[in-house]
Design a protein around this motif. Structure first.
Motif, PDB file in Angstrom:
ATOM      1  N   LEU A   1      41.385  65.344  13.608  1.00 43.57           N
ATOM      2  CA  LEU A   1      41.486  65.553  12.158  1.00 43.57           C
ATOM      3  C   LEU A   1      40.108  65.696  11.525  1.00 43.57           C
ATOM      4  N   ASP A   2      39.153  64.889  11.979  1.00 44.29           N
ATOM      5  CA  ASP A   2      37.796  64.986  11.437  1.00 44.29           C
ATOM      6  C   ASP A   2      37.147  66.323  11.794  1.00 44.29           C
ATOM      7  N   GLU A   3      37.404  66.806  12.996  1.00 46.63           N
ATOM      8  CA  GLU A   3      36.899  68.128  13.378  1.00 46.63           C
ATOM      9  C   GLU A   3      37.505  69.213  12.494  1.00 46.63           C
ATOM     10  N   HIS A   4      38.805  69.114  12.253  1.00 36.87           N
ATOM     11  CA  HIS A   4      39.502  70.065  11.389  1.00 36.87           C
ATOM     12  C   HIS A   4      38.919  70.024   9.978  1.00 36.87           C
ATOM     13  N   ARG A   5      38.673  68.818   9.498  1.00 30.79           N
ATOM     14  CA  ARG A   5      38.156  68.641   8.131  1.00 30.79           C
ATOM     15  C   ARG A   5      36.766  69.257   7.977  1.00 30.79           C
ATOM     16  N   GLN A   6      35.935  69.120   8.992  1.00 33.73           N
ATOM     17  CA  GLN A   6      34.586  69.686   8.935  1.00 33.73           C
ATOM     18  C   GLN A   6      34.621  71.210   8.895  1.00 33.73           C
ATOM     19  N   VAL A   7      35.579  71.794   9.593  1.00 31.29           N
ATOM     20  CA  VAL A   7      35.697  73.250   9.636  1.00 31.29           C
ATOM     21  C   VAL A   7      36.352  73.787   8.368  1.00 31.29           C
ATOM     22  N   ARG A   8      37.438  73.127   7.939  1.00 29.00           N
ATOM     23  CA  ARG A   8      38.243  73.636   6.821  1.00 29.00           C
ATOM     24  C   ARG A   8      37.832  73.072   5.466  1.00 29.00           C
ATOM     25  N   GLY A   9      37.033  72.022   5.453  1.00 30.61           N
ATOM     26  CA  GLY A   9      36.619  71.425   4.184  1.00 30.61           C
ATOM     27  C   GLY A   9      37.662  70.514   3.567  1.00 30.61           C
ATOM     28  N   GLY A  10      38.694  70.173   4.315  1.00 28.64           N
ATOM     29  CA  GLY A  10      39.750  69.289   3.837  1.00 28.64           C
ATOM     30  C   GLY A  10      40.721  68.999   4.956  1.00 28.64           C
ATOM     31  N   VAL A  11      41.646  68.068   4.729  1.00 31.69           N
ATOM     32  CA  VAL A  11      42.572  67.678   5.792  1.00 31.69           C
ATOM     33  C   VAL A  11      43.809  68.573   5.847  1.00 31.69           C
ATOM     34  N   SER A  12      44.138  69.253   4.759  1.00 33.09           N
ATOM     35  CA  SER A  12      45.341  70.091   4.706  1.00 33.09           C
ATOM     36  C   SER A  12      45.309  71.184   5.776  1.00 33.09           C
ATOM     37  N   GLY A  13      46.479  71.489   6.310  1.00 33.13           N
ATOM     38  CA  GLY A  13      46.576  72.543   7.318  1.00 33.13           C
ATOM     39  C   GLY A  13      46.343  72.063   8.730  1.00 33.13           C
ATOM     40  N   PHE A  14      46.202  70.754   8.922  1.00 31.45           N
ATOM     41  CA  PHE A  14      45.992  70.198  10.258  1.00 31.45           C
ATOM     42  C   PHE A  14      47.234  70.471  11.117  1.00 31.45           C
ATOM     43  N   LYS A  15      47.038  71.110  12.247  1.00 26.52           N
ATOM     44  CA  LYS A  15      48.165  71.601  13.060  1.00 26.52           C
ATOM     45  C   LYS A  15      49.008  70.491  13.666  1.00 26.52           C
TER      46      LYS A  15
ATOM     47  N   GLY B   1      45.084  67.680  -0.975  1.00 24.82           N
ATOM     48  CA  GLY B   1      46.385  67.452  -0.353  1.00 24.82           C
ATOM     49  C   GLY B   1      46.256  66.561   0.863  1.00 24.82           C
ATOM     50  N   GLY B   2      47.404  66.324   1.535  1.00 20.32           N
ATOM     51  CA  GLY B   2      47.371  65.397   2.653  1.00 20.32           C
ATOM     52  C   GLY B   2      48.160  65.875   3.851  1.00 20.32           C
ATOM     53  N   VAL B   3      48.129  65.078   4.917  1.00 15.10           N
ATOM     54  CA  VAL B   3      48.860  65.376   6.143  1.00 15.10           C
ATOM     55  C   VAL B   3      49.583  64.125   6.615  1.00 15.10           C
ATOM     56  N   TYR B   4      50.728  64.340   7.306  1.00 16.10           N
ATOM     57  CA  TYR B   4      51.576  63.226   7.736  1.00 16.10           C
ATOM     58  C   TYR B   4      52.151  63.494   9.124  1.00 16.10           C
ATOM     59  N   ASN B   5      52.029  62.491   9.976  1.00 11.19           N
ATOM     60  CA  ASN B   5      52.662  62.530  11.295  1.00 11.19           C
ATOM     61  C   ASN B   5      53.168  61.124  11.585  1.00 11.19           C
TER      62      ASN B   5
ATOM     63  N   GLU C   1      52.284  67.515   9.428  1.00  9.80           N
ATOM     64  CA  GLU C   1      52.854  68.329   8.359  1.00  9.80           C
ATOM     65  C   GLU C   1      52.125  68.030   7.046  1.00  9.80           C
ATOM     66  N   ASP C   2      51.983  69.038   6.211  1.00 13.71           N
ATOM     67  CA  ASP C   2      51.309  68.854   4.925  1.00 13.71           C
ATOM     68  C   ASP C   2      52.193  68.061   3.969  1.00 13.71           C
ATOM     69  N   VAL C   3      51.556  67.171   3.213  1.00 10.61           N
ATOM     70  CA  VAL C   3      52.238  66.452   2.132  1.00 10.61           C
ATOM     71  C   VAL C   3      51.314  66.447   0.921  1.00 10.61           C
ATOM     72  N   SER C   4      51.883  66.317  -0.249  1.00  6.78           N
ATOM     73  CA  SER C   4      51.074  66.213  -1.462  1.00  6.78           C
ATOM     74  C   SER C   4      50.596  64.773  -1.620  1.00  6.78           C
ATOM     75  N   ASN C   5      49.646  64.571  -2.515  1.00  3.20           N
ATOM     76  CA  ASN C   5      49.178  63.215  -2.782  1.00  3.20           C
ATOM     77  C   ASN C   5      50.300  62.345  -3.322  1.00  3.20           C
TER      78      ASN C   5
END
Length: 300
Positions: A142-156, A129-133, A159-163
């Protein structure tokens, strides 16, 4: 496991060893492979030959004959052409917005380099999935979030968007850098980007090409847009053959020269023949092969 991957790679390299080499076919990394895999292939071929044959593959680590700048070359080439296309289109936005589908090696480097060039990255996505601002993404966070969560989705901070939704966002530049056929006859009429830089192979389907062309969406086709990797692979091959290596700055300068020259040759063909950029790229390529065949003649 890493050990199993090495055994698999070396066995595969042994089977194709008669087909590859500096003057034959030269493998390079793509989806699912990396510099380490290329090093194993090179080492296996070298063991068969009895000496190091560094020019037998490209995309290797620098420690074993790889080239500076090779890892980021696909993203850097896409960045160079995006900036050239924006100049050609005379887009007067102060900070053009960008959405990147695919946050792998190509997508991440393209995102970072476009951001450094002053563009506003508003959306990225990976396979989950993806994120949009609309105001722009904080790429470091975002890169820090991705390393922790294993993906970009859920970045505070977005907002989440689909591909699928990412492709239709109101952006200046869209970079599909994931898989093929994501822009097709079903969604081509809903693409709102002014410019598409085709970071993945065949991201735009043949059926979508005429729809985009009719809607004046400028496409930098994959045959040139993601050629940065193979161009620097060529540089790596040349360096290996000479055992003489260049600094990264020189690599990037040479890449910029080669890829932008090709872009304007394609653009010139497209304008003169009144065809889209992909057709122009193919026309130019076929014409070069035809010219060489005519000059060489037929044997016997």
């Amino acid at each position: 496991s890493q050990n199993e991957l090495e055994h698999l790679t070396r066995r595969y390299a042994t089977e194709i060893a008669i087909l590859i080499g500096p003057e034959k076919d030269i493998p390079a990394p793509d989806m699912g492979t990396n510099p380490q895999v290329m090093a194993w292939i090179m080492d296996t071929v070298s063991m068969h030959q009895g000496h190091s044959v560094t020019a037998s593959v490209t995309g290797k680590p620098v420690d074993v004959g790889g080239s500076e700048g090779r890892t980021e070359a696909p993203g850097r080439g896409a960045t160079y052409l995006t900036l050239e296309a924006l100049k050609y289109l005379h887009i007067d936005e102060e900070t053009p917005s960008v959405a990147v589908q695919g946050y792998g090696a190509v997508g991440r480097s393209t995102t970072r380099l476009l951001s450094e060039a002053g563009l506003r990255i508003v959306a990225v996505s990976d396979s989950k999935g993806g994120v949009y601002n609309a105001n722009g993404l904080d790429l470091a966070a975002l890169d820090e979030h991705r390393q922790v969560r294993g993906g970009v989705s859920g970045f505070k901070k977005a907002e989440d968007v689909s591909n699928a939704e990412l492709l239709e966002l109101p952006v200046t530049v869209l970079v599909p850098a994931a898989v093929q056929d994501v822009i097709n006859e079903h969604n081509a009429d809903r693409i709102r980007a002014r410019l598409i830089t085709e970071g993945a192979n065949a991201a735009v389907s043949p059926e979508a090409d005429p729809v985009l062309h009719e809607r004046n969406v400028f496409l930098v086709p994959d045959i040139i847009a993601n050629a940065g990797g193979v161009i620097v692979s060529y540089f790596e091959w040349v360096q290996d053959l000479q055992a003489f290596f260049w600094e990264e700055e020189e690599i990037n300068t040479k890449l910029h020269h080669v890829i932008t020259r090709s872009f304007y040759e394609i653009l010139h063909t497209a304008v003169n023949k009144r065809i889209d950029m992909r057709a122009a790229a193919y026309a130019l390529a076929v014409q070069r092969v035809a010219n060489a065949t005519t000059v060489r003649g037929i044997y016997p």
